[in-house]
Design an enzyme around this catalytic site. Structure first.
Site, mmCIF file in Angstrom:
data_model
loop_
_atom_site.group_PDB
_atom_site.id
_atom_site.type_symbol
_atom_site.label_atom_id
_atom_site.label_comp_id
_atom_site.label_asym_id
_atom_site.label_seq_id
_atom_site.Cartn_x
_atom_site.Cartn_y
_atom_site.Cartn_z
ATOM 1 N N MET A 1 0.844 -1.175 0.000
ATOM 2 C CA MET A 1 0.000 0.000 0.000
ATOM 3 C C MET A 1 0.890 1.239 0.000
ATOM 4 O O MET A 1 1.239 1.752 1.050
ATOM 5 C CB MET A 1 -0.912 -0.020 1.224
ATOM 6 C CG MET A 1 -1.637 1.270 1.439
ATOM 7 S SD MET A 1 -2.619 1.351 2.928
ATOM 8 C CE MET A 1 -1.398 1.568 4.181
ATOM 9 N N PRO A 2 1.290 1.733 -1.147
ATOM 10 C CA PRO A 2 2.074 2.963 -1.193
ATOM 11 C C PRO A 2 1.246 4.159 -0.733
ATOM 12 O O PRO A 2 0.073 4.290 -1.073
ATOM 13 C CB PRO A 2 2.435 3.112 -2.664
ATOM 14 C CG PRO A 2 2.208 1.773 -3.269
ATOM 15 C CD PRO A 2 1.140 1.134 -2.470
#
Length: 61
Positions: free
Chosen positions: A1-2
């Protein structure tokens, strides 16, 4: 999850912010092999009076 956090001066339109979010998301998907739906982009608008550069408050420039 950037998660990408963008800090900038206030003053951009909603359309400009939307375009920025789209471009940043596409870059992360392309370069980090992430899924678009997993990319978070947070825009923080920081008033000029709260920025400094080279030891000088930006509001004095």
């Amino acid at each position: 999850m950037p998660m990408i956090r963008v800090q900038m001066f206030p003053g951009r339109s909603s359309d400009q912010k939307e375009a920025l979010v789209k471009e940043v998301t596409e870059a992360i998907v392309r370069t980090c092999d992430a899924k678009e739906e997993d990319v978070w982009v947070i825009i923080e608008e920081v008033e000029r009076e709260n920025w400094a550069l080279g030891g000088t408050m930006y509001s004095r420039r």
